[in-house]
Design a protein around this motif. Sequence first.
Motif, PDB file in Angstrom:
ATOM      1  N   ILE A 112      -3.047  -3.670   6.729  1.00 39.66           N
ATOM      2  CA  ILE A 112      -2.055  -2.806   6.100  1.00 39.66           C
ATOM      3  C   ILE A 112      -1.163  -2.213   7.183  1.00 39.66           C
ATOM      4  O   ILE A 112      -1.645  -1.747   8.213  1.00 39.66           O
ATOM      5  CB  ILE A 112      -2.741  -1.669   5.324  1.00 39.66           C
ATOM      6  CG1 ILE A 112      -3.599  -2.235   4.201  1.00 39.66           C
ATOM      7  CG2 ILE A 112      -1.709  -0.691   4.758  1.00 39.66           C
ATOM      8  CD1 ILE A 112      -4.469  -1.199   3.535  1.00 39.66           C
TER       9      ILE A 112
ATOM     10  N   ILE B  53      -4.619   2.421  -6.079  1.00 41.96           N
ATOM     11  CA  ILE B  53      -5.645   2.250  -5.064  1.00 41.96           C
ATOM     12  C   ILE B  53      -7.012   2.330  -5.723  1.00 41.96           C
ATOM     13  O   ILE B  53      -7.423   3.386  -6.191  1.00 41.96           O
ATOM     14  CB  ILE B  53      -5.526   3.327  -3.977  1.00 41.96           C
ATOM     15  CG1 ILE B  53      -4.153   3.246  -3.311  1.00 41.96           C
ATOM     16  CG2 ILE B  53      -6.626   3.173  -2.944  1.00 41.96           C
ATOM     17  CD1 ILE B  53      -3.901   1.971  -2.555  1.00 41.96           C
TER      18      ILE B  53
ATOM     19  N   PHE C 253       1.209   4.385   3.959  1.00 40.03           N
ATOM     20  CA  PHE C 253       1.226   2.934   3.807  1.00 40.03           C
ATOM     21  C   PHE C 253       2.658   2.459   3.598  1.00 40.03           C
ATOM     22  O   PHE C 253       3.448   3.126   2.934  1.00 40.03           O
ATOM     23  CB  PHE C 253       0.376   2.505   2.612  1.00 40.03           C
ATOM     24  CG  PHE C 253      -1.076   2.860   2.723  1.00 40.03           C
ATOM     25  CD1 PHE C 253      -1.712   2.883   3.955  1.00 40.03           C
ATOM     26  CD2 PHE C 253      -1.814   3.174   1.584  1.00 40.03           C
ATOM     27  CE1 PHE C 253      -3.057   3.208   4.056  1.00 40.03           C
ATOM     28  CE2 PHE C 253      -3.159   3.492   1.674  1.00 40.03           C
ATOM     29  CZ  PHE C 253      -3.781   3.511   2.910  1.00 40.03           C
TER      30      PHE C 253
ATOM     31  N   SER D  95      -0.359  -6.731   4.170  1.00 42.04           N
ATOM     32  CA  SER D  95      -0.642  -6.686   2.749  1.00 42.04           C
ATOM     33  C   SER D  95       0.552  -6.105   1.996  1.00 42.04           C
ATOM     34  O   SER D  95       1.196  -5.164   2.457  1.00 42.04           O
ATOM     35  CB  SER D  95      -1.882  -5.819   2.510  1.00 42.04           C
ATOM     36  OG  SER D  95      -2.065  -5.570   1.138  1.00 42.04           O
TER      37      SER D  95
ATOM     38  N   GLY E 136       3.427   3.705  -4.485  1.00 43.64           N
ATOM     39  CA  GLY E 136       2.726   2.518  -4.056  1.00 43.64           C
ATOM     40  C   GLY E 136       1.853   1.966  -5.161  1.00 43.64           C
ATOM     41  O   GLY E 136       1.814   2.476  -6.278  1.00 43.64           O
TER      42      GLY E 136
ATOM     43  N   GLY F   6       0.001  -4.876  -0.937  1.00 44.07           N
ATOM     44  CA  GLY F   6      -0.638  -3.916  -1.828  1.00 44.07           C
ATOM     45  C   GLY F   6      -1.290  -4.511  -3.051  1.00 44.07           C
ATOM     46  O   GLY F   6      -1.988  -3.808  -3.787  1.00 44.07           O
TER      47      GLY F   6
ATOM     48  N   SER G 279      -2.230   6.047  -3.312  1.00 45.35           N
ATOM     49  CA  SER G 279      -1.239   4.973  -3.285  1.00 45.35           C
ATOM     50  C   SER G 279      -0.266   5.133  -2.129  1.00 45.35           C
ATOM     51  O   SER G 279       0.432   4.192  -1.757  1.00 45.35           O
ATOM     52  CB  SER G 279      -0.465   4.942  -4.603  1.00 45.35           C
ATOM     53  OG  SER G 279       0.235   6.162  -4.795  1.00 45.35           O
TER      54      SER G 279
ATOM     55  N   PHE H 236       4.123  -0.831   2.064  1.00 41.42           N
ATOM     56  CA  PHE H 236       3.864  -2.099   1.405  1.00 41.42           C
ATOM     57  C   PHE H 236       5.121  -2.896   1.086  1.00 41.42           C
ATOM     58  O   PHE H 236       5.044  -4.083   0.829  1.00 41.42           O
ATOM     59  CB  PHE H 236       3.123  -1.859   0.086  1.00 41.42           C
ATOM     60  CG  PHE H 236       1.718  -1.361   0.260  1.00 41.42           C
ATOM     61  CD1 PHE H 236       0.773  -2.126   0.888  1.00 41.42           C
ATOM     62  CD2 PHE H 236       1.363  -0.117  -0.235  1.00 41.42           C
ATOM     63  CE1 PHE H 236      -0.528  -1.672   1.037  1.00 41.42           C
ATOM     64  CE2 PHE H 236       0.061   0.344  -0.097  1.00 41.42           C
ATOM     65  CZ  PHE H 236      -0.883  -0.439   0.544  1.00 41.42           C
TER      66      PHE H 236
END
Length: 210
Positions: free
Chosen positions: A64, A6, A80, A171, A3, A173, A36, A82
């Motif tokens: 998210i 962060i 997550f 989002s 990802g 990301g 991430s 993304f």
Amino acid sequence: MTGPDINIPERAVLHILVLDFDTLECEETSASGFSSRGCRVLTNAHKELGKTIGLRLAGFDQMIKGRVREILDSEILVSFEFANSTIVEKRRERRRKVAIPALVSGRGSQDGVRCEIVDASQSGCRLASRRLEKLPKNIQLQIPGLDMPVTGEIVWRSPEFAGVKLIWQFSNGQEFNQKRLRPPDLPEKTGMQEKRDASGFGVRRKSAPN
């Protein structure tokens, strides 16, 4: 797939809102252990592996998309997602009966109609009101506990009910790459019991008795 970077301190504890797409209920809680790939969420709900939830982090503008990947005693580990900014679920949906007050208006409009959401699923909901004829096809819903409007499209309506397709945008990301977030008024520590009078969403809490 790795990802985005962060930009959240490793030991930070952030106020978050968790949206249950099945019931449209919103829980205010906290999260830690950001990377991430995901984070840890303090909750006794959402105890279903693979369940899709929405995470709203204080200090960021977009929700998210997350998925429950592990269940612990008082926490869940969330991954997550993304890659796709729009929610697409292939599984068969079940409509759940709910009773959620909502202010519904045209997109970008301040003039709304007070309705009740009487059933919900990840992709849509049913509204009840005697003023539905005042609403355009493209709408936004303000629901309790969520500080951002939910976009929708009316696909059918009768004198007292309307079926709404919910359009979830998430989002991708990029916000994490562009923004360094320092949690407001929260110490950086691993414990998640910190309580404040107000959250990062402007939600007032009841004061504890002296």
